[in-house]
Design a protein around this motif. Sequence first.
Motif, PDB file in Angstrom:
ATOM      1  N   ALA A 137       0.825  -1.212   0.000  1.00 18.51           N
ATOM      2  CA  ALA A 137       0.000   0.000   0.000  1.00 18.51           C
ATOM      3  C   ALA A 137       0.858   1.259   0.000  1.00 18.51           C
ATOM      4  O   ALA A 137       0.491   2.277  -0.602  1.00 18.51           O
ATOM      5  CB  ALA A 137      -0.927  -0.013   1.208  1.00 18.51           C
ATOM      6  N   ARG A 138       2.023   1.197   0.672  1.00 18.61           N
ATOM      7  CA  ARG A 138       2.892   2.380   0.741  1.00 18.61           C
ATOM      8  C   ARG A 138       3.469   2.737  -0.620  1.00 18.61           C
ATOM      9  O   ARG A 138       3.790   3.899  -0.886  1.00 18.61           O
ATOM     10  CB  ARG A 138       4.029   2.137   1.734  1.00 18.61           C
ATOM     11  CG  ARG A 138       3.561   2.018   3.176  1.00 18.61           C
ATOM     12  CD  ARG A 138       4.722   2.177   4.155  1.00 18.61           C
ATOM     13  NE  ARG A 138       5.747   1.164   3.969  1.00 18.61           N
ATOM     14  CZ  ARG A 138       5.724  -0.032   4.556  1.00 18.61           C
ATOM     15  NH1 ARG A 138       4.724  -0.352   5.368  1.00 18.61           N
ATOM     16  NH2 ARG A 138       6.699  -0.889   4.347  1.00 18.61           N
ATOM     17  N   VAL A 139       3.583   1.753  -1.502  1.00 19.60           N
ATOM     18  CA  VAL A 139       4.105   2.009  -2.843  1.00 19.60           C
ATOM     19  C   VAL A 139       3.172   2.941  -3.606  1.00 19.60           C
ATOM     20  O   VAL A 139       3.611   3.768  -4.416  1.00 19.60           O
ATOM     21  CB  VAL A 139       4.282   0.680  -3.617  1.00 19.60           C
ATOM     22  CG1 VAL A 139       4.692   0.931  -5.058  1.00 19.60           C
ATOM     23  CG2 VAL A 139       5.311  -0.210  -2.927  1.00 19.60           C
TER      24      VAL A 139
ATOM     25  N   LEU B 161      -0.043   8.586  -5.219  1.00 22.33           N
ATOM     26  CA  LEU B 161      -0.119   8.467  -6.671  1.00 22.33           C
ATOM     27  C   LEU B 161      -1.538   8.726  -7.162  1.00 22.33           C
ATOM     28  O   LEU B 161      -2.518   8.535  -6.442  1.00 22.33           O
ATOM     29  CB  LEU B 161       0.319   7.068  -7.106  1.00 22.33           C
ATOM     30  CG  LEU B 161       1.770   6.675  -6.803  1.00 22.33           C
ATOM     31  CD1 LEU B 161       2.037   5.265  -7.302  1.00 22.33           C
ATOM     32  CD2 LEU B 161       2.745   7.655  -7.436  1.00 22.33           C
ATOM     33  N   LYS B 162      -1.644   9.141  -8.396  1.00 25.70           N
ATOM     34  CA  LYS B 162      -2.941   9.335  -9.021  1.00 25.70           C
ATOM     35  C   LYS B 162      -3.581   7.979  -9.272  1.00 25.70           C
ATOM     36  O   LYS B 162      -2.898   6.955  -9.299  1.00 25.70           O
ATOM     37  CB  LYS B 162      -2.781  10.090 -10.337  1.00 25.70           C
ATOM     38  CG  LYS B 162      -2.258  11.508 -10.185  1.00 25.70           C
ATOM     39  CD  LYS B 162      -2.113  12.168 -11.537  1.00 25.70           C
ATOM     40  CE  LYS B 162      -1.602  13.606 -11.397  1.00 25.70           C
ATOM     41  NZ  LYS B 162      -1.450  14.245 -12.724  1.00 25.70           N
ATOM     42  N   PRO B 163      -4.893   7.930  -9.512  1.00 22.61           N
ATOM     43  CA  PRO B 163      -5.548   6.659  -9.846  1.00 22.61           C
ATOM     44  C   PRO B 163      -4.886   6.023 -11.071  1.00 22.61           C
ATOM     45  O   PRO B 163      -4.380   6.737 -11.954  1.00 22.61           O
ATOM     46  CB  PRO B 163      -6.994   7.070 -10.152  1.00 22.61           C
ATOM     47  CG  PRO B 163      -7.177   8.335  -9.374  1.00 22.61           C
ATOM     48  CD  PRO B 163      -5.851   9.036  -9.421  1.00 22.61           C
TER      49      PRO B 163
ATOM     50  N   LEU C   8      -5.575  -4.944 -12.466  1.00 19.97           N
ATOM     51  CA  LEU C   8      -4.722  -5.910 -13.124  1.00 19.97           C
ATOM     52  C   LEU C   8      -3.436  -5.254 -13.608  1.00 19.97           C
ATOM     53  O   LEU C   8      -2.378  -5.861 -13.589  1.00 19.97           O
ATOM     54  CB  LEU C   8      -5.435  -6.558 -14.307  1.00 19.97           C
ATOM     55  CG  LEU C   8      -6.575  -7.509 -13.959  1.00 19.97           C
ATOM     56  CD1 LEU C   8      -7.163  -8.087 -15.239  1.00 19.97           C
ATOM     57  CD2 LEU C   8      -6.097  -8.644 -13.059  1.00 19.97           C
ATOM     58  N   ILE C   9      -3.561  -4.037 -14.090  1.00 18.67           N
ATOM     59  CA  ILE C   9      -2.394  -3.326 -14.612  1.00 18.67           C
ATOM     60  C   ILE C   9      -2.368  -1.953 -13.977  1.00 18.67           C
ATOM     61  O   ILE C   9      -3.366  -1.230 -13.990  1.00 18.67           O
ATOM     62  CB  ILE C   9      -2.473  -3.165 -16.146  1.00 18.67           C
ATOM     63  CG1 ILE C   9      -2.583  -4.536 -16.814  1.00 18.67           C
ATOM     64  CG2 ILE C   9      -1.236  -2.430 -16.668  1.00 18.67           C
ATOM     65  CD1 ILE C   9      -2.822  -4.472 -18.303  1.00 18.67           C
ATOM     66  N   GLY C  10      -1.211  -1.587 -13.398  1.00 19.54           N
ATOM     67  CA  GLY C  10      -1.122  -0.301 -12.717  1.00 19.54           C
ATOM     68  C   GLY C  10      -0.658   0.790 -13.651  1.00 19.54           C
ATOM     69  O   GLY C  10      -0.150   0.548 -14.716  1.00 19.54           O
TER      70      GLY C  10
END
Length: 227
Positions: free
Chosen positions: A201-203, A207-209, A225-227
Amino acid sequence: MADPSGKLKEVRLTTPVTDAALRGLELGDVVYLDGLIYTGRESVYKRVLQDGMAPPVDLKTLTNVNFHCSPAASRNADGSFNVGAVTATASFRFSKWLPQWFAVSGAKVIVGKGGMSEQDYREVFVPAGAVYLTTVGYGTGALLGRGIRRVVDAHWIDDLGIAQAMWVLEVERFGPLLVESDMDGNSLFERNNRIVNQGLARVYEGLKPPSLARFGETDDRKDELIG
């Protein structure tokens, strides 16, 4: 496990592997095998456990190391064989046979690719006093092949073919292999996954959605599935 310098512990095991040697293994140890090993996967298991055929050799007196693999083999003019490489196959597909196989074969070490679940280790491997060793990454077939000194025998090859036959191999410094499960049923992969997931979660903090989510249905990072 790594020593204080960060170097992974290296272990040489002679087959048949003793219970004392197995108890000394720790998750992440790098293992090399010396002695006899055999290959056995679904077709061998089906013949022995489902069809009731006797193993082609007395496994309990031969060795206690079962390798889930497909050899790259050729037959010589005199009928003997050469195995230049061995490609491990995913062991989770064979877990349903292992309780019976441990009883019939006396196997104490399963070698393969990817490992199994921690539940399998604790419910199936621990009662049998067995451990799992995993190959290291992909493309190591030729590297493992260097550790094969000779083909002792190839059983059921005419019926089952090269990939599914039971090969008995004499090996020397066969590896590297990683200890994926220990005698207590712990899993290297699952232990490390838990450590990674704790900080995942810290990663994503700040960050934006994600630009791509699960088929565009959600912006919940747990479902993407894909960030």
